[in-house]
Design a protein around this motif. Structure first.
Motif, PDB file in Angstrom:
ATOM      1  N   LEU A 229       0.818  -1.208   0.000  1.00 47.29           N
ATOM      2  CA  LEU A 229       0.000   0.000   0.000  1.00 47.29           C
ATOM      3  C   LEU A 229       0.853   1.261   0.000  1.00 47.29           C
ATOM      4  O   LEU A 229       1.940   1.302   0.556  1.00 47.29           O
ATOM      5  CB  LEU A 229      -0.901   0.000   1.229  1.00 47.29           C
ATOM      6  CG  LEU A 229      -2.006  -1.043   1.235  1.00 47.29           C
ATOM      7  CD1 LEU A 229      -2.741  -1.005   2.559  1.00 47.29           C
ATOM      8  CD2 LEU A 229      -2.971  -0.809   0.099  1.00 47.29           C
TER       9      LEU A 229
ATOM     10  N   ASP B 178      -2.776   5.269   2.002  1.00 41.06           N
ATOM     11  CA  ASP B 178      -3.707   4.148   2.155  1.00 41.06           C
ATOM     12  C   ASP B 178      -3.370   3.375   3.417  1.00 41.06           C
ATOM     13  O   ASP B 178      -4.258   2.942   4.159  1.00 41.06           O
ATOM     14  CB  ASP B 178      -3.616   3.224   0.942  1.00 41.06           C
ATOM     15  CG  ASP B 178      -4.239   3.863  -0.277  1.00 41.06           C
ATOM     16  OD1 ASP B 178      -4.989   4.841  -0.092  1.00 41.06           O
ATOM     17  OD2 ASP B 178      -3.967   3.403  -1.401  1.00 41.06           O
TER      18      ASP B 178
ATOM     19  N   ARG C 281     -13.699   1.226   8.724  1.00 48.70           N
ATOM     20  CA  ARG C 281     -14.261   1.700   7.462  1.00 48.70           C
ATOM     21  C   ARG C 281     -14.898   0.538   6.712  1.00 48.70           C
ATOM     22  O   ARG C 281     -14.297  -0.528   6.594  1.00 48.70           O
ATOM     23  CB  ARG C 281     -13.157   2.320   6.605  1.00 48.70           C
ATOM     24  CG  ARG C 281     -13.635   3.058   5.366  1.00 48.70           C
ATOM     25  CD  ARG C 281     -12.450   3.640   4.611  1.00 48.70           C
ATOM     26  NE  ARG C 281     -11.545   2.582   4.161  1.00 48.70           N
ATOM     27  CZ  ARG C 281     -11.733   1.867   3.057  1.00 48.70           C
ATOM     28  NH1 ARG C 281     -12.769   2.111   2.283  1.00 48.70           N
ATOM     29  NH2 ARG C 281     -10.896   0.921   2.724  1.00 48.70           N
TER      30      ARG C 281
ATOM     31  N   LYS D 229     -16.031  -1.443   3.382  1.00 52.54           N
ATOM     32  CA  LYS D 229     -15.260  -1.559   2.142  1.00 52.54           C
ATOM     33  C   LYS D 229     -15.633  -0.500   1.110  1.00 52.54           C
ATOM     34  O   LYS D 229     -14.771   0.096   0.487  1.00 52.54           O
ATOM     35  CB  LYS D 229     -15.483  -2.948   1.541  1.00 52.54           C
ATOM     36  CG  LYS D 229     -14.406  -3.937   1.920  1.00 52.54           C
ATOM     37  CD  LYS D 229     -14.583  -5.183   1.109  1.00 52.54           C
ATOM     38  CE  LYS D 229     -13.405  -6.122   1.299  1.00 52.54           C
ATOM     39  NZ  LYS D 229     -13.605  -7.376   0.573  1.00 52.54           N
TER      40      LYS D 229
ATOM     41  N   THR E 161     -16.084   5.642   1.077  1.00 55.62           N
ATOM     42  CA  THR E 161     -14.946   6.464   0.664  1.00 55.62           C
ATOM     43  C   THR E 161     -14.356   7.135   1.902  1.00 55.62           C
ATOM     44  O   THR E 161     -14.986   7.196   2.957  1.00 55.62           O
ATOM     45  CB  THR E 161     -15.364   7.548  -0.338  1.00 55.62           C
ATOM     46  OG1 THR E 161     -16.259   8.421   0.326  1.00 55.62           O
ATOM     47  CG2 THR E 161     -16.037   6.954  -1.546  1.00 55.62           C
ATOM     48  N   VAL E 162     -13.132   7.620   1.721  1.00 59.49           N
ATOM     49  CA  VAL E 162     -12.441   8.218   2.861  1.00 59.49           C
ATOM     50  C   VAL E 162     -13.206   9.428   3.362  1.00 59.49           C
ATOM     51  O   VAL E 162     -13.359   9.644   4.572  1.00 59.49           O
ATOM     52  CB  VAL E 162     -11.000   8.576   2.453  1.00 59.49           C
ATOM     53  CG1 VAL E 162     -10.327   9.395   3.542  1.00 59.49           C
ATOM     54  CG2 VAL E 162     -10.223   7.317   2.166  1.00 59.49           C
TER      55      VAL E 162
ATOM     56  N   TYR F 222      -6.002  13.555   2.107  1.00 56.91           N
ATOM     57  CA  TYR F 222      -5.996  12.252   1.444  1.00 56.91           C
ATOM     58  C   TYR F 222      -6.438  12.399  -0.004  1.00 56.91           C
ATOM     59  O   TYR F 222      -5.820  11.879  -0.927  1.00 56.91           O
ATOM     60  CB  TYR F 222      -6.921  11.293   2.192  1.00 56.91           C
ATOM     61  CG  TYR F 222      -6.980   9.923   1.561  1.00 56.91           C
ATOM     62  CD1 TYR F 222      -6.044   8.947   1.891  1.00 56.91           C
ATOM     63  CD2 TYR F 222      -7.958   9.608   0.610  1.00 56.91           C
ATOM     64  CE1 TYR F 222      -6.074   7.698   1.303  1.00 56.91           C
ATOM     65  CE2 TYR F 222      -7.995   8.359   0.013  1.00 56.91           C
ATOM     66  CZ  TYR F 222      -7.052   7.410   0.366  1.00 56.91           C
ATOM     67  OH  TYR F 222      -7.076   6.182  -0.229  1.00 56.91           O
ATOM     68  N   GLU F 223      -7.528  13.161  -0.182  1.00 61.47           N
ATOM     69  CA  GLU F 223      -8.064  13.346  -1.534  1.00 61.47           C
ATOM     70  C   GLU F 223      -7.026  14.010  -2.437  1.00 61.47           C
ATOM     71  O   GLU F 223      -6.790  13.569  -3.557  1.00 61.47           O
ATOM     72  CB  GLU F 223      -9.333  14.190  -1.451  1.00 61.47           C
ATOM     73  CG  GLU F 223      -9.996  14.388  -2.794  1.00 61.47           C
ATOM     74  CD  GLU F 223     -11.245  15.246  -2.675  1.00 61.47           C
ATOM     75  OE1 GLU F 223     -12.088  14.942  -1.806  1.00 61.47           O
ATOM     76  OE2 GLU F 223     -11.356  16.220  -3.439  1.00 61.47           O
TER      77      GLU F 223
ATOM     78  N   ARG G 297      -4.143  11.414  -3.109  1.00 59.08           N
ATOM     79  CA  ARG G 297      -4.440  10.191  -3.848  1.00 59.08           C
ATOM     80  C   ARG G 297      -5.179  10.425  -5.146  1.00 59.08           C
ATOM     81  O   ARG G 297      -5.062   9.658  -6.071  1.00 59.08           O
ATOM     82  CB  ARG G 297      -5.257   9.222  -2.974  1.00 59.08           C
ATOM     83  CG  ARG G 297      -4.520   8.731  -1.764  1.00 59.08           C
ATOM     84  CD  ARG G 297      -3.298   7.909  -2.132  1.00 59.08           C
ATOM     85  NE  ARG G 297      -3.630   6.573  -2.588  1.00 59.08           N
ATOM     86  CZ  ARG G 297      -2.964   5.922  -3.540  1.00 59.08           C
ATOM     87  NH1 ARG G 297      -1.973   6.509  -4.151  1.00 59.08           N
ATOM     88  NH2 ARG G 297      -3.305   4.691  -3.884  1.00 59.08           N
ATOM     89  N   TYR G 298      -5.988  11.476  -5.199  1.00 57.29           N
ATOM     90  CA  TYR G 298      -6.821  11.650  -6.395  1.00 57.29           C
ATOM     91  C   TYR G 298      -6.438  12.880  -7.213  1.00 57.29           C
ATOM     92  O   TYR G 298      -6.575  12.868  -8.426  1.00 57.29           O
ATOM     93  CB  TYR G 298      -8.300  11.691  -6.001  1.00 57.29           C
ATOM     94  CG  TYR G 298      -8.724  10.421  -5.312  1.00 57.29           C
ATOM     95  CD1 TYR G 298      -8.593   9.200  -5.987  1.00 57.29           C
ATOM     96  CD2 TYR G 298      -9.188  10.402  -4.016  1.00 57.29           C
ATOM     97  CE1 TYR G 298      -8.942   8.015  -5.366  1.00 57.29           C
ATOM     98  CE2 TYR G 298      -9.543   9.226  -3.394  1.00 57.29           C
ATOM     99  CZ  TYR G 298      -9.413   8.039  -4.071  1.00 57.29           C
ATOM    100  OH  TYR G 298      -9.743   6.862  -3.467  1.00 57.29           O
TER     101      TYR G 298
ATOM    102  N   ASP H 284      -3.407  13.924  -7.153  1.00 58.90           N
ATOM    103  CA  ASP H 284      -2.003  13.672  -7.458  1.00 58.90           C
ATOM    104  C   ASP H 284      -1.107  14.828  -7.102  1.00 58.90           C
ATOM    105  O   ASP H 284      -0.155  15.131  -7.820  1.00 58.90           O
ATOM    106  CB  ASP H 284      -1.828  13.291  -8.948  1.00 58.90           C
ATOM    107  CG  ASP H 284      -2.167  11.842  -9.190  1.00 58.90           C
ATOM    108  OD1 ASP H 284      -2.176  11.070  -8.197  1.00 58.90           O
ATOM    109  OD2 ASP H 284      -2.440  11.477 -10.338  1.00 58.90           O
TER     110      ASP H 284
END
Lengths: 656, 306
Positions: free
Chosen positions: A575, A579, A596, A598, A601-602, A627-628, A631-632, A634
């Protein structure tokens, strides 16, 4: 999970598994047991198709009681281990009627593993091992289908089972080769009720012919240096009979005392050999003449025969050494010789003839020569001689004049004793069949033979084989070639007779099969005798470190290969830091029921945690937006340390 | 540009009360350039939504009511002999429009359905060897009644796949229904609605949407979703590559409308039902009713993080 309903495929495999473990027991179980099991399987199948219903409580109770009583009745006379196995199989069969749920299925499957293992109590051939392997595949498949929820085709799990079984077989053979053998702490006596086979401990003139009807294997011998002694020297002494009651030869009141091996006078040729004896339920151990070694655990008798302390109930191997051409026992004491002169009353005509000839003879050899000439002139060798009445010796000598080794040896010993020459009858085997593929000598029951030993002045005990005088080919040729024309030969085993009497290629095929069986016996069933040598060859030097490595390395290799796909997956799953931190947060809170989900979302997760502890909402929102971004969106600029600290903070605050 | 989309959504909300999510999904579908299938019971506002969309986007608009006796020529057009010129002249059918509302598409025969669906895919019509391109942009909003109703010809999977999204409108909330009851027939208000988009706007918005990025982590999630449908045996078929591409493209538009230039898992999750539900069905189900339930499984069983 134990209330899980079984799938269609699982039920079918279950029934197949029951039938497959039943098959090897068909030979020894009373007929009603397989019939009962097949009917319960059929019943269960009809219940599965919905045409019949499951039995109710009363029916089951009646079945149990009836089956229990039937087992008791069937084995009234005591069936040893077979009765125990019968009870197991009956209970196993009845349980089939109760399989509705996964738990019941598991009971059936685990007991099936036990039932198939008990098959080895009755039969240990390679064919059985192969069948048991197949059966284990069926049982394992059944076990797998019980746990498979998704719909599958019928044969699919069977194929997958082999993926498990093949590496297991590899590991099994490593364990088999390497694990040191320790004597069993607890032993199941193999069926002791079975009849004695082989030679009996007494001999009357008709006895040996029973054995010539049997092609059962008596024992196998392999010689160090590969080549066997010449056929005519292969006299396998098993028992010596000292006492004659007018009809039978046996050892009456004085069992032979123990003997000691003295240094042989002349060492002509020393033969070392390994003998693997089939179980006889008796104590005698056949050995070549002029034994010069005494293996541990065996008793050496005064007459130079060997016997074991307990009856041979399973196949056993012994290492022996003999020296052909050494005289047997020069220093026999007086008591022994007197015992070898005793004769009961009767058979007067034979006695008279003996005394007449003795007076005419110059010495012992001349007297023996007279008997020989008589046999040679007037007697015929036959496996189916006429039956004899009370005066056995007289009738044979003067009336029937037809017989085989039993008649000739018995009569000759009588004639010698009658004139004061000590003589005794020896039973055992003569000759054997050399198997060139595995280099061993195969001795069958039809090689059984009887001859005599006579005490000659200045020579000690000397072997005399009167049969050889009548029919020299009996000693020179293997018994199967000699007897194959005779009527009584192999009367009781027509199938084997077909192989033995048949043509050349049949003989070769038979020898190949026997060579394989020999290898199986030597390398699998009696492997413990070969283990040390084999390991020494494999490992060079036999040290515990090397042995441990030998055991461990294959395990590590197999386990590594099996786990390789999982490793690869784990590597992929490594990971990202953010994550990992989220997972840490989620796992840390799992005790509070705040992990959390599955699909969550965070963002959603952090909001939920915020609901739980509103003081932390700002921190949590920051966490989710960081986090967003990382991870998203970038963004590379997110400070990892701050993120980690924040997670630690939230984790601490929330778990408080 | 985003303001214009917000305005578009707001103005449609004035005729279809309390259905902002569905309106957003429909707008996303059209901006992404796909055709939309609206499936619900009669009277739920399917036609109102389609009408309002066409009007507010400023499109040239036609409506065809599908019936069981309709032929392909009724939609595509036909060549008619012109006695004045002594030659055949092609009369364009209703499909030659920017915005076609195909009402109750599953009431007509498969033959007619496939004529329309082919036009949707090719964006052109070929009749007697002559090819006539359809206008650009070209949208189809089809409505259909649930398959189990009488007198319907269900669309086969291959044709359902031509629709980028399938949405259901659903009953309004009590408050929305009260507004509706007070406000009167919403359809009458459609002609008075402001037109939110100018002719060039759509292309500009599409370009902006194409600039939205999808991170590696997000693509992982999307692939996990798709992989789940392919490896789990409960599904008759997995999602096709066209399906996963559709999800990504619509998610880009959705992220753009939401004011971001990157996609987050929520974007994907909001669109999963409309984009995937009509492309999935369970192995035992032949009536296509289980798609939505399966997508809910995807939502709960596929890990977002990882």
């Amino acid at each position: 999970m134990s209330t899980f309903q079984l799938s269609r495929v699982a039920i079918l495999w279950q029934l197949l598994c029951v039938i497959s473990v039943l098959v090897p027991h068909l030979a020894h179980l009373p007929l009603w047991v397989p019939v009962l099991v097949i009917s319960t399987v059929f019943w269960r199948y009809m219940a599965y198709t919905g045409r019949w219903s499951f039995p109710n409580r009363t029916t089951k109770l009646v079945l149990i009681v009836a089956a229990g009583i039937s087992v008791l009745l069937s084995y009234k006379s005591g069936g040893g281990i077979s009765s125990t196995v019968a009870l197991l199989v009956v209970g196993f069969g009845l349980k089939v009627l109760e399989v509705y749920k996964r738990r019941d299925a598991l009971v059936i499957i685990y007991v099936a593993y036990l039932v198939i293992a008990t098959a080895f109590l009755f039969n240990q051939t390679a064919l059985m091992a192969l069948y048991v392997l197949f059966s284990i595949a069926v049982i394992t498949t059944s076990l797998r289908t019980v746990y498979t929820v998704r719909p599958i085709r019928f044969l699919e799990p069977f194929k997958q089972t082999w993926i498990i079984l093949v590496p297991s077989l590899l590991l099994m053979s490593v364990l088999f080769i390497g694990i040191p053998r320790v004597g069993p702490l607890w032993e199941v006596g193999i069926d002791r009720s079975s009849a004695k086979t082989g030679l009996s401990d007494s001999m009357s003139p008709g006895d040996i012919s029973k054995l010539t009807r049997s092609a059962e294997i008596a024992f196998r011998v392999s010689f160090n240096g590969d080549r066997p002694p010449p056929q005519a020297a292969l006299y396998w002494r098993a028992m010596v009979m000292n006492d004659f009651d007018g009809r039978r030869w046996q050892n009456d009141h004085y069992p032979e005392p123990h003997g000691v091996l003295n240094e042989p006078d002349i060492l002509e040729r020393k033969w070392e050999y390994q003998i693997i004896i089939e179980p006889t339920q008796q104590k005698y151990i056949p050995a070549l003449e002029h034994l010069i070694s005494q293996p541990q655990g065996l008793i050496l008798n005064r007459d130079r025969t060997l016997s074991s302390k307990t009856p041979l109930i399973q196949r056993q191997q012994f290492n022996l050494a003999s020296s052909l051409g050494v005289q047997l026992d020069k220093g026999a004491n007086l008591f022994d010789l007197e015992r070898h002169l005793l004769l009961p009353n009767g058979n007067q005509k034979a006695r008279a003839l003996a005394h007449t000839w003795w007076r005419e003879s110059v010495d012992q050899e001349a007297y023996i020569q007279k008997i020989l000439n008589l046999y040679n002139r007037e007697f015929t060798y036959s496996l189916t001689p006429p039956l004899l009445g009370d005066e056995v010796i007289d009738q044979f000598l003067f009336e029937t004049k037809t017989g085989f080794c039993g008649h000739f040896s018995s009569t000759t010993a009588f004639m010698l004793r009658a004139v004061g020459i000590p003589a005794r009858v020896v039973t055992g085997y003569q000759g054997g069949e050399w198997n060139p593929y595995e280099n061993y000598l195969l001795v069958r029951q039809y090689d059984a033979h009887a001859w005599i030993e006579a005490w000659l002045d200045g020579k000690g005990w000397v072997r005399l084989d009167p049969t050889a005088w009548v029919a020299p080919e009996r000693v020179e040729k293997p018994a199967d070639q000699l007897f194959s024309g005779q009527e009584g030969f192999l009367k009781d085993s027509p199938v084997k007779a077909w192989g033995i009497k048949g043509g050349r290629w049949l003989a070769i095929a038979r020898q190949r099969i026997e060579a394989f069986n020999y290898g199986w016996n030597r390398w699998v069933l009696n492997y413990h005798l070969e283990q040390v040598n084999l390991l020494r060859n494999l490992l060079g030097k036999y040290t515990s470190v090397r042995l441990a490595l030998f055991l461990l390395i294959p395990f590590i290799v197999v386990i590594f290969i099996t786990l390789l796909p999982a490793f690869r997956k784990a590597k992929q799953k490594k990971l990202n830091l953010f994550d990992r931190e989220m997972t840490r947060l989620s796992e840390g809170l799992s005790k509070l029921g705040l992990s959390r989900a599955k699909g969550e979302t965070v963002n959603e997760y952090c909001l939920r945690l915020g609901d739980f502890n509103p003081h932390l909402l700002d921190d949590l929102l920051m966490l989710s937006s960081e986090y967003e971004k990382a991870r998203y969106a970038d963004l590379q600029s997110i400070d990892q340390q701050i993120f980690v600290d924040k997670v630690t903070l939230c984790l601490k605050q929330l778990s408080r | 540009m985003r303001d214009k989309i917000d305005q578009l959504i707001r103005s449609i909300s004035t005729v279809l009360y309390g259905k902002e999510l569905q309106i957003r999904q429909a707008v996303t579908c059209l901006i992404t350039g796909g055709h939309l299938l609206i499936e619900d019971l009669p009277g739920m506002g399917k036609t109102t939504l389609a009408h309002a969309l066409a009007h507010a986007m400023g499109m040239d608009y036609r409506r065809v009511q599908f019936t069981s006796d309709m032929l392909p020529a009724d939609i595509l057009g036909a060549s008619v002999f012109d006695s004045a010129n002594g030659s055949f002249v092609f009369h364009k059918g209703p499909v030659f429009t920017q915005f076609l509302l195909a009402d109750e598409i599953n009431r007509t025969t498969p033959k007619t359905q496939s004529a329309l669906l082919e036009a949707m895919e090719e964006r052109q019509v070929t009749i007697e060897g002559d090819t006539y391109p359809l206008p650009e942009p070209f949208f189809v909003i089809a409505t259909q009644n649930p398959v189990s109703q009488y007198g319907t010809f269900p669309l086969p999977e291959s044709q359902l796949d031509r629709f980028l999204m399938r949405i259901e409108i659903g009953y309004p909330s009590p408050e929305a229904e009260r507004d509706l009851l007070i406000g009167g027939d919403a359809r009458l208000k459609i002609p008075e609605m402001p037109v939110s988009l100018n002719p060039g706007d759509l292309n500009a918005i599409r370009q902006a949407c194409a600039g939205v990025t999808a991170s590696k982590s997000l693509l992982d999630y999307l692939q996990r979703l798709v992989q789940f449908t392919r490896t789990t045996n409960d599904f008759e078929f997995g999602i096709s590559p066209r399906g996963s591409l559709s999800l990504l493209n619509t998610a880009k538009t959705w992220a753009y409308i939401s004011g971001r230039d990157y996609i987050i898992p929520e974007d994907i999750q909001s669109l999963l039902v409309p984009v995937f539900a009509h492309r999935l069905r369970s192995a035992e189900d032949y009536a296509e009713h289980t798609g939505v339930a399966h997508v809910r499984r995807l939502l709960s069983e596929v890990d977002v993080v990882g």
